[in-house]
Scaffold this motif. Structure first.
Motif, PDB file in Angstrom:
ATOM      1  N   THR A 117       0.833  -1.204   0.000  1.00  0.00           N
ATOM      2  CA  THR A 117       0.000   0.000   0.000  1.00  0.00           C
ATOM      3  C   THR A 117       0.868   1.255   0.000  1.00  0.00           C
ATOM      4  OG1 THR A 117      -1.763  -1.161   1.172  1.00  0.00           O
ATOM      5  CG2 THR A 117      -1.803   1.243   1.278  1.00  0.00           C
ATOM      6  N   ASN A 118       1.911   1.258   0.820  1.00  0.00           N
ATOM      7  CA  ASN A 118       2.796   2.419   0.899  1.00  0.00           C
ATOM      8  C   ASN A 118       3.617   2.616  -0.367  1.00  0.00           C
ATOM      9  OD1 ASN A 118       2.059   3.373   3.453  1.00  0.00           O
ATOM     10  ND2 ASN A 118       3.393   1.890   4.461  1.00  0.00           N
ATOM     11  N   ILE A 119       4.061   1.535  -0.978  1.00  0.00           N
ATOM     12  CA  ILE A 119       4.827   1.632  -2.229  1.00  0.00           C
ATOM     13  C   ILE A 119       3.939   2.200  -3.328  1.00  0.00           C
ATOM     14  CG2 ILE A 119       5.898   0.238  -4.055  1.00  0.00           C
ATOM     15  CD1 ILE A 119       6.992  -1.546  -1.714  1.00  0.00           C
ATOM     16  N   ARG A 120       2.714   1.737  -3.400  1.00  0.00           N
ATOM     17  CA  ARG A 120       1.766   2.261  -4.391  1.00  0.00           C
ATOM     18  C   ARG A 120       1.516   3.754  -4.180  1.00  0.00           C
ATOM     19  NH1 ARG A 120      -3.598   3.330  -4.608  1.00  0.00           N
ATOM     20  NH2 ARG A 120      -4.662   2.954  -6.567  1.00  0.00           N
ATOM     21  N   ALA A 121       1.271   4.134  -2.926  1.00  0.00           N
ATOM     22  CA  ALA A 121       1.010   5.543  -2.614  1.00  0.00           C
ATOM     23  C   ALA A 121       2.221   6.409  -2.956  1.00  0.00           C
ATOM     24  CB  ALA A 121       0.650   5.693  -1.133  1.00  0.00           C
ATOM     25  N   GLU A 122       3.415   5.930  -2.647  1.00  0.00           N
ATOM     26  CA  GLU A 122       4.632   6.690  -2.962  1.00  0.00           C
ATOM     27  C   GLU A 122       4.813   6.815  -4.471  1.00  0.00           C
ATOM     28  OE1 GLU A 122       8.152   8.845  -1.947  1.00  0.00           O
ATOM     29  OE2 GLU A 122       6.301   8.358  -0.877  1.00  0.00           O
ATOM     30  N   GLY A 123       4.480   5.754  -5.208  1.00  0.00           N
ATOM     31  CA  GLY A 123       4.550   5.809  -6.672  1.00  0.00           C
ATOM     32  C   GLY A 123       3.607   6.854  -7.240  1.00  0.00           C
ATOM     33  N   ILE A 124       2.408   6.940  -6.695  1.00  0.00           N
ATOM     34  CA  ILE A 124       1.434   7.951  -7.144  1.00  0.00           C
ATOM     35  C   ILE A 124       1.969   9.344  -6.848  1.00  0.00           C
ATOM     36  CG2 ILE A 124      -0.861   8.913  -6.674  1.00  0.00           C
ATOM     37  CD1 ILE A 124      -1.824   5.986  -6.342  1.00  0.00           C
ATOM     38  N   ILE A 125       2.541   9.527  -5.668  1.00  0.00           N
ATOM     39  CA  ILE A 125       3.118  10.833  -5.317  1.00  0.00           C
ATOM     40  C   ILE A 125       4.249  11.187  -6.281  1.00  0.00           C
ATOM     41  CG2 ILE A 125       4.486  12.044  -3.565  1.00  0.00           C
ATOM     42  CD1 ILE A 125       2.760  10.512  -1.467  1.00  0.00           C
ATOM     43  N   MET A 126       5.100  10.222  -6.607  1.00  0.00           N
ATOM     44  CA  MET A 126       6.202  10.472  -7.542  1.00  0.00           C
ATOM     45  C   MET A 126       5.682  10.855  -8.924  1.00  0.00           C
ATOM     46  SD  MET A 126       8.916   7.521  -6.431  1.00  0.00           S
ATOM     47  CE  MET A 126      10.097   7.931  -7.714  1.00  0.00           C
ATOM     48  N   LEU A 127       4.649  10.174  -9.373  1.00  0.00           N
ATOM     49  CA  LEU A 127       4.057  10.497 -10.672  1.00  0.00           C
ATOM     50  C   LEU A 127       3.471  11.902 -10.672  1.00  0.00           C
ATOM     51  CD1 LEU A 127       2.299   7.127 -11.509  1.00  0.00           C
ATOM     52  CD2 LEU A 127       4.208   8.146 -12.758  1.00  0.00           C
ATOM     53  N   GLN A 128       2.763  12.256  -9.605  1.00  0.00           N
ATOM     54  CA  GLN A 128       2.174  13.587  -9.510  1.00  0.00           C
ATOM     55  C   GLN A 128       3.257  14.654  -9.438  1.00  0.00           C
ATOM     56  OE1 GLN A 128      -0.352  12.848  -6.121  1.00  0.00           O
ATOM     57  NE2 GLN A 128      -2.133  12.445  -7.396  1.00  0.00           N
ATOM     58  N   ASP A 130       6.134  14.474 -10.845  1.00  0.00           N
ATOM     59  CA  ASP A 130       6.683  14.578 -12.202  1.00  0.00           C
ATOM     60  C   ASP A 130       5.704  15.228 -13.177  1.00  0.00           C
ATOM     61  OD1 ASP A 130       8.998  13.350 -11.380  1.00  0.00           O
ATOM     62  OD2 ASP A 130       8.503  11.390 -12.228  1.00  0.00           O
ATOM     63  N   GLY A 131       4.490  15.501 -12.701  1.00  0.00           N
ATOM     64  CA  GLY A 131       3.497  16.130 -13.560  1.00  0.00           C
ATOM     65  C   GLY A 131       2.639  15.149 -14.330  1.00  0.00           C
ATOM     66  N   THR A 132       2.724  13.866 -13.983  1.00  0.00           N
ATOM     67  CA  THR A 132       1.908  12.867 -14.657  1.00  0.00           C
ATOM     68  C   THR A 132       0.529  12.843 -14.009  1.00  0.00           C
ATOM     69  OG1 THR A 132       3.881  11.526 -15.053  1.00  0.00           O
ATOM     70  CG2 THR A 132       1.759  10.420 -15.271  1.00  0.00           C
ATOM     71  N   ALA A 133      -0.507  12.859 -14.835  1.00  0.00           N
ATOM     72  CA  ALA A 133      -1.872  12.824 -14.313  1.00  0.00           C
ATOM     73  C   ALA A 133      -2.179  11.435 -13.773  1.00  0.00           C
ATOM     74  CB  ALA A 133      -2.858  13.182 -15.419  1.00  0.00           C
ATOM     75  N   VAL A 134      -2.747  11.408 -12.604  1.00  0.00           N
ATOM     76  CA  VAL A 134      -3.176  10.154 -11.989  1.00  0.00           C
ATOM     77  C   VAL A 134      -4.667  10.287 -11.758  1.00  0.00           C
ATOM     78  CG1 VAL A 134      -2.898   8.591 -10.040  1.00  0.00           C
ATOM     79  CG2 VAL A 134      -0.931   9.885 -10.880  1.00  0.00           C
ATOM     80  N   SER A 135      -5.456   9.564 -12.565  1.00  0.00           N
ATOM     81  CA  SER A 135      -6.894   9.787 -12.522  1.00  0.00           C
ATOM     82  C   SER A 135      -7.689   8.645 -11.918  1.00  0.00           C
ATOM     83  CB  SER A 135      -7.412  10.047 -13.942  1.00  0.00           C
ATOM     84  OG  SER A 135      -7.166   8.928 -14.755  1.00  0.00           O
TER      85      SER A 135
END
Length: 147
Positions: A117-128, A130-135
Protein backbone atom coordinates in the motif's frame (compact mmCIF):
# COMPACT_ATOMS: atom_id res chain seq x y z
CA UNK A 1 16.31 -30.87 -15.39
CA UNK A 2 17.81 -27.49 -14.33
CA UNK A 3 17.30 -26.10 -17.82
CA UNK A 4 13.63 -27.15 -17.69
CA UNK A 5 13.10 -25.42 -14.34
CA UNK A 6 14.85 -22.27 -15.63
CA UNK A 7 12.69 -22.28 -18.77
CA UNK A 8 9.52 -22.72 -16.68
CA UNK A 9 10.56 -19.75 -14.51
CA UNK A 10 11.19 -17.60 -17.59
CA UNK A 11 7.81 -18.50 -19.08
CA UNK A 12 6.05 -17.70 -15.79
CA UNK A 13 7.82 -14.33 -15.47
CA UNK A 14 6.99 -13.45 -19.08
CA UNK A 15 3.32 -14.33 -18.60
CA UNK A 16 3.02 -12.45 -15.31
CA UNK A 17 4.80 -9.35 -16.62
CA UNK A 18 2.62 -9.38 -19.77
CA UNK A 19 -0.53 -9.62 -17.64
CA UNK A 20 0.55 -6.66 -15.47
CA UNK A 21 1.52 -4.56 -18.48
CA UNK A 22 -1.75 -5.33 -20.27
CA UNK A 23 -3.79 -4.33 -17.20
CA UNK A 24 -1.84 -1.23 -16.12
CA UNK A 25 -0.29 1.90 -17.58
CA UNK A 26 2.06 2.25 -14.62
CA UNK A 27 3.69 -0.37 -12.42
CA UNK A 28 5.37 0.66 -9.17
CA UNK A 29 8.15 -1.51 -7.72
CA UNK A 30 10.62 -1.19 -4.90
CA UNK A 31 14.22 -1.02 -6.11
CA UNK A 32 15.61 -3.88 -4.10
CA UNK A 33 19.33 -4.58 -3.81
CA UNK A 34 19.00 -8.07 -5.27
CA UNK A 35 22.75 -8.58 -5.66
CA UNK A 36 23.29 -7.69 -2.03
CA UNK A 37 20.38 -9.83 -0.90
CA UNK A 38 21.72 -12.98 -2.57
CA UNK A 39 24.94 -12.62 -0.57
CA UNK A 40 22.94 -13.82 2.44
CA UNK A 41 23.36 -17.59 2.07
CA UNK A 42 20.11 -18.21 3.99
CA UNK A 43 18.05 -16.22 1.48
CA UNK A 44 20.07 -16.59 -1.73
CA UNK A 45 18.22 -19.58 -3.19
CA UNK A 46 14.75 -18.20 -2.51
CA UNK A 47 15.65 -14.77 -3.89
CA UNK A 48 17.29 -16.23 -6.99
CA UNK A 49 14.36 -18.58 -7.56
CA UNK A 50 11.95 -15.65 -7.49
CA UNK A 51 13.81 -13.97 -10.37
CA UNK A 52 13.06 -10.43 -9.16
CA UNK A 53 15.74 -8.76 -11.29
CA UNK A 54 14.63 -10.59 -14.41
CA UNK A 55 10.99 -9.81 -13.65
CA UNK A 56 11.61 -6.06 -13.34
CA UNK A 57 13.61 -6.11 -16.57
CA UNK A 58 10.68 -7.81 -18.33
CA UNK A 59 8.29 -5.21 -16.90
CA UNK A 60 10.53 -2.32 -17.94
CA UNK A 61 10.92 -3.27 -21.59
CA UNK A 62 7.28 -4.32 -22.02
CA UNK A 63 5.98 -1.11 -20.42
CA UNK A 64 8.36 1.00 -22.52
CA UNK A 65 7.21 -0.74 -25.70
CA UNK A 66 3.56 -0.11 -24.74
CA UNK A 67 4.19 3.51 -23.72
CA UNK A 68 3.67 2.76 -20.04
CA UNK A 69 5.90 3.58 -17.12
CA UNK A 70 7.81 1.62 -14.50
CA UNK A 71 8.25 3.63 -11.30
CA UNK A 72 10.98 2.57 -8.91
CA UNK A 73 10.71 3.39 -5.23
CA UNK A 74 13.98 3.84 -3.37
CA UNK A 75 15.01 0.75 -1.39
CA UNK A 76 15.43 2.92 1.72
CA UNK A 77 11.82 4.10 1.67
CA UNK A 78 10.32 2.76 4.95
CA UNK A 79 7.44 0.93 3.26
CA UNK A 80 7.06 -1.73 5.96
CA UNK A 81 7.57 0.58 8.94
CA UNK A 82 5.19 3.34 7.83
CA UNK A 83 1.53 3.11 8.88
CA UNK A 84 -0.52 3.34 5.69
CA UNK A 85 -3.42 4.86 7.65
CA UNK A 86 -1.82 7.70 9.62
CA UNK A 87 1.78 7.69 8.23
CA UNK A 88 3.35 7.17 11.65
CA UNK A 89 6.76 5.52 11.26
CA UNK A 90 7.91 2.97 13.80
CA UNK A 91 11.63 2.83 14.64
CA UNK A 92 12.36 -0.87 14.27
CA UNK A 93 10.62 -3.77 12.59
CA UNK A 94 12.67 -6.99 12.53
CA UNK A 95 12.09 -9.31 9.58
CA UNK A 96 10.52 -11.98 11.79
CA UNK A 97 7.66 -9.63 12.75
CA UNK A 98 5.00 -10.20 10.07
CA UNK A 99 2.16 -8.21 11.69
CA UNK A 100 2.22 -5.06 13.80
CA UNK A 101 -0.13 -2.53 15.33
CA UNK A 102 0.42 1.20 14.85
CA UNK A 103 1.03 2.82 18.24
CA UNK A 104 -0.42 6.08 16.92
CA UNK A 105 -3.77 5.05 15.43
CA UNK A 106 -4.14 1.40 16.48
CA UNK A 107 -4.42 0.02 12.94
CA UNK A 108 -3.25 -3.60 12.64
CA UNK A 109 -0.98 -4.21 9.64
CA UNK A 110 0.24 -7.21 7.74
CA UNK A 111 3.85 -6.29 6.99
CA UNK A 112 3.75 -7.09 3.25
CA UNK A 113 0.27 -5.72 2.59
CA UNK A 114 1.11 -2.49 4.38
CA UNK A 115 4.37 -2.18 2.41
CA UNK A 116 2.52 -2.71 -0.88
CA UNK A 117 0.00 0.00 0.00
CA UNK A 118 2.80 2.42 0.90
CA UNK A 119 4.83 1.63 -2.23
CA UNK A 120 1.77 2.26 -4.39
CA UNK A 121 1.01 5.54 -2.61
CA UNK A 122 4.63 6.69 -2.96
CA UNK A 123 4.55 5.81 -6.67
CA UNK A 124 1.43 7.95 -7.14
CA UNK A 125 3.12 10.83 -5.32
CA UNK A 126 6.20 10.47 -7.54
CA UNK A 127 4.06 10.50 -10.67
CA UNK A 128 2.17 13.59 -9.51
CA UNK A 129 5.47 15.32 -8.66
CA UNK A 130 6.68 14.58 -12.20
CA UNK A 131 3.50 16.13 -13.56
CA UNK A 132 1.91 12.87 -14.66
CA UNK A 133 -1.87 12.82 -14.31
CA UNK A 134 -3.18 10.15 -11.99
CA UNK A 135 -6.89 9.79 -12.52
CA UNK A 136 -7.90 6.32 -11.42
CA UNK A 137 -7.71 4.55 -8.06
CA UNK A 138 -7.92 0.86 -8.98
CA UNK A 139 -9.37 -2.11 -7.16
CA UNK A 140 -11.27 -0.12 -4.58
CA UNK A 141 -8.16 1.21 -2.84
CA UNK A 142 -8.38 4.30 -0.73
CA UNK A 143 -6.54 7.43 -1.80
CA UNK A 144 -3.27 7.88 0.05
CA UNK A 145 -2.12 11.49 0.15
CA UNK A 146 0.61 12.42 2.59
CA UNK A 147 0.78 15.96 3.89
Amino acid sequence: MYARVAKSRQVFLHKLSRKLVNENQVVVVENLNVKGMVRNHNLAKAISDAGWGTFTNFLAYKLEKKGGKLVGIDRWFPSSKLCSSCYYQIDKLPLDIREWTCPNCGTRHNRDGNAATNIRAEGIIMLQTDGTAVSEERRGSKTNERT
